[in-house]
Design a protein around this motif. Sequence first.
Motif, PDB file in Angstrom:
ATOM      1  N   MET A  11      -6.742-106.514 -60.115  1.00  0.00           N
ATOM      2  CA  MET A  11      -8.104-105.984 -60.037  1.00  0.00           C
ATOM      3  C   MET A  11      -9.058-107.138 -59.746  1.00  0.00           C
ATOM      4  N   ASP A  12      -9.799-107.010 -58.642  1.00  0.00           N
ATOM      5  CA  ASP A  12     -10.669-108.092 -58.198  1.00  0.00           C
ATOM      6  C   ASP A  12     -12.127-107.688 -58.341  1.00  0.00           C
ATOM      7  N   GLU A  13     -12.879-108.459 -59.132  1.00  0.00           N
ATOM      8  CA  GLU A  13     -14.319-108.271 -59.288  1.00  0.00           C
ATOM      9  C   GLU A  13     -14.711-106.821 -59.594  1.00  0.00           C
ATOM     10  N   ILE A  14     -14.096-106.244 -60.621  1.00  0.00           N
ATOM     11  CA  ILE A  14     -14.374-104.847 -60.951  1.00  0.00           C
ATOM     12  C   ILE A  14     -15.733-104.663 -61.595  1.00  0.00           C
ATOM     13  N   SER A  15     -16.366-105.745 -62.001  1.00  0.00           N
ATOM     14  CA  SER A  15     -17.646-105.636 -62.701  1.00  0.00           C
ATOM     15  C   SER A  15     -18.857-105.763 -61.785  1.00  0.00           C
ATOM     16  N   THR A  16     -18.636-105.930 -60.482  1.00  0.00           N
ATOM     17  CA  THR A  16     -19.747-106.101 -59.551  1.00  0.00           C
ATOM     18  C   THR A  16     -20.662-104.877 -59.591  1.00  0.00           C
ATOM     19  N   GLY A  17     -21.926-105.096 -59.882  1.00  0.00           N
ATOM     20  CA  GLY A  17     -22.899-104.017 -59.922  1.00  0.00           C
ATOM     21  C   GLY A  17     -22.939-103.244 -61.222  1.00  0.00           C
ATOM     22  N   LEU A  18     -22.117-103.613 -62.189  1.00  0.00           N
ATOM     23  CA  LEU A  18     -22.082-102.909 -63.470  1.00  0.00           C
ATOM     24  C   LEU A  18     -22.793-103.714 -64.544  1.00  0.00           C
ATOM     25  N   ASP A  19     -23.320-103.014 -65.537  1.00  0.00           N
ATOM     26  CA  ASP A  19     -23.889-103.726 -66.674  1.00  0.00           C
ATOM     27  C   ASP A  19     -22.760-104.156 -67.602  1.00  0.00           C
ATOM     28  N   SER A  20     -23.074-105.012 -68.561  1.00  0.00           N
ATOM     29  CA  SER A  20     -22.032-105.570 -69.431  1.00  0.00           C
ATOM     30  C   SER A  20     -21.388-104.513 -70.310  1.00  0.00           C
ATOM     31  N   SER A  21     -22.134-103.486 -70.701  1.00  0.00           N
ATOM     32  CA  SER A  21     -21.581-102.427 -71.541  1.00  0.00           C
ATOM     33  C   SER A  21     -20.528-101.611 -70.787  1.00  0.00           C
ATOM     34  N   THR A  22     -20.824-101.267 -69.547  1.00  0.00           N
ATOM     35  CA  THR A  22     -19.869-100.501 -68.735  1.00  0.00           C
ATOM     36  C   THR A  22     -18.632-101.334 -68.449  1.00  0.00           C
ATOM     37  N   THR A  23     -18.837-102.604 -68.128  1.00  0.00           N
ATOM     38  CA  THR A  23     -17.701-103.499 -67.892  1.00  0.00           C
ATOM     39  C   THR A  23     -16.827-103.580 -69.137  1.00  0.00           C
ATOM     40  N   PHE A  24     -17.444-103.703 -70.303  1.00  0.00           N
ATOM     41  CA  PHE A  24     -16.695-103.751 -71.557  1.00  0.00           C
ATOM     42  C   PHE A  24     -15.851-102.486 -71.729  1.00  0.00           C
ATOM     43  N   GLN A  25     -16.437-101.315 -71.485  1.00  0.00           N
ATOM     44  CA  GLN A  25     -15.721-100.046 -71.658  1.00  0.00           C
ATOM     45  C   GLN A  25     -14.532 -99.943 -70.699  1.00  0.00           C
ATOM     46  N   ILE A  26     -14.714-100.381 -69.464  1.00  0.00           N
ATOM     47  CA  ILE A  26     -13.621-100.336 -68.485  1.00  0.00           C
ATOM     48  C   ILE A  26     -12.498-101.276 -68.893  1.00  0.00           C
ATOM     49  N   VAL A  27     -12.847-102.495 -69.271  1.00  0.00           N
ATOM     50  CA  VAL A  27     -11.830-103.471 -69.673  1.00  0.00           C
ATOM     51  C   VAL A  27     -11.122-103.007 -70.944  1.00  0.00           C
ATOM     52  N   LYS A  28     -11.848-102.404 -71.880  1.00  0.00           N
ATOM     53  CA  LYS A  28     -11.248-101.868 -73.106  1.00  0.00           C
ATOM     54  C   LYS A  28     -10.233-100.772 -72.770  1.00  0.00           C
ATOM     55  N   CYS A  29     -10.568 -99.895 -71.835  1.00  0.00           N
ATOM     56  CA  CYS A  29      -9.659 -98.834 -71.402  1.00  0.00           C
ATOM     57  C   CYS A  29      -8.405 -99.425 -70.753  1.00  0.00           C
ATOM     58  N   VAL A  30      -8.596-100.412 -69.879  1.00  0.00           N
ATOM     59  CA  VAL A  30      -7.462-101.066 -69.227  1.00  0.00           C
ATOM     60  C   VAL A  30      -6.598-101.772 -70.269  1.00  0.00           C
ATOM     61  N   GLU A  31      -7.227-102.391 -71.269  1.00  0.00           N
ATOM     62  CA  GLU A  31      -6.480-103.063 -72.342  1.00  0.00           C
ATOM     63  C   GLU A  31      -5.587-102.065 -73.077  1.00  0.00           C
ATOM     64  N   GLN A  32      -6.112-100.892 -73.375  1.00  0.00           N
ATOM     65  CA  GLN A  32      -5.326 -99.874 -74.071  1.00  0.00           C
ATOM     66  C   GLN A  32      -4.144 -99.406 -73.222  1.00  0.00           C
ATOM     67  N   ILE A  33      -4.384 -99.249 -71.920  1.00  0.00           N
ATOM     68  CA  ILE A  33      -3.296 -98.858 -71.016  1.00  0.00           C
ATOM     69  C   ILE A  33      -2.222 -99.939 -70.982  1.00  0.00           C
ATOM     70  N   VAL A  34      -2.656-101.197 -70.886  1.00  0.00           N
ATOM     71  CA  VAL A  34      -1.712-102.319 -70.824  1.00  0.00           C
ATOM     72  C   VAL A  34      -0.857-102.379 -72.079  1.00  0.00           C
ATOM     73  N   HIS A  35      -1.481-102.259 -73.234  1.00  0.00           N
ATOM     74  CA  HIS A  35      -0.728-102.381 -74.481  1.00  0.00           C
ATOM     75  C   HIS A  35       0.159-101.173 -74.743  1.00  0.00           C
ATOM     76  N   SER A  36      -0.245 -99.995 -74.324  1.00  0.00           N
ATOM     77  CA  SER A  36       0.581 -98.803 -74.579  1.00  0.00           C
ATOM     78  C   SER A  36       1.721 -98.666 -73.586  1.00  0.00           C
ATOM     79  N   THR A  37       1.554 -99.179 -72.368  1.00  0.00           N
ATOM     80  CA  THR A  37       2.613 -99.034 -71.357  1.00  0.00           C
ATOM     81  C   THR A  37       3.357-100.331 -71.074  1.00  0.00           C
TER      82      THR A  37
END
Length: 160
Positions: A11-37
């Motif tokens: 994933m390249d520069e997924i936070s472009t144009g996003l605020d820090s809260s949205t970026t945090f939520q996306i990364v948190k979701c990806v973290e959960q996917i990574v750890h569960s799978t």
Amino acid sequence: MIVGPTKTLFMDEISTGLDSSTTFQIVKCVEQIVHSTEATVLMSLLEPAPETYDLFDDIILLSEGQIQYWADRSKPYRYISVAEFANMFKRFHVGQLLENEFSVPYNKVRSHKAALVFKKYSVPRKELLKVNFDKEWILIKKNSFYTFSGLFVLKAMSNV
């Protein structure tokens, strides 16, 4: 949307144009996917917020086209130039091992057929369409009570 048995994401520069809260939520979701799978994600972010930074299991720093890897957080940070870091890594036994491995061309005959993709899509289009349709159908059924009750209220009010 991630569909299928994905084990590695780049994933390249997924936070472009996003605020820090949205970026945090996306990364948190990806973290959960990574750890569960038990998957691996290599994600590049430009200056993430500290709470987003803390979600990562490992950090790789890129500078001037070189990779800088800071593994020992118990020692205080000290600036190491990119050239110095690259030279130290090449002298390190892991760097020498990698250099030896990369100097030998890869023998494609040893590749496992399942490790290579021979089609444009690894999952057939019909299967992707079916998965997406099934997901949408579940959402429609889940929200159908509210939709129909809303219509009923509108109809009842028009009779008044």
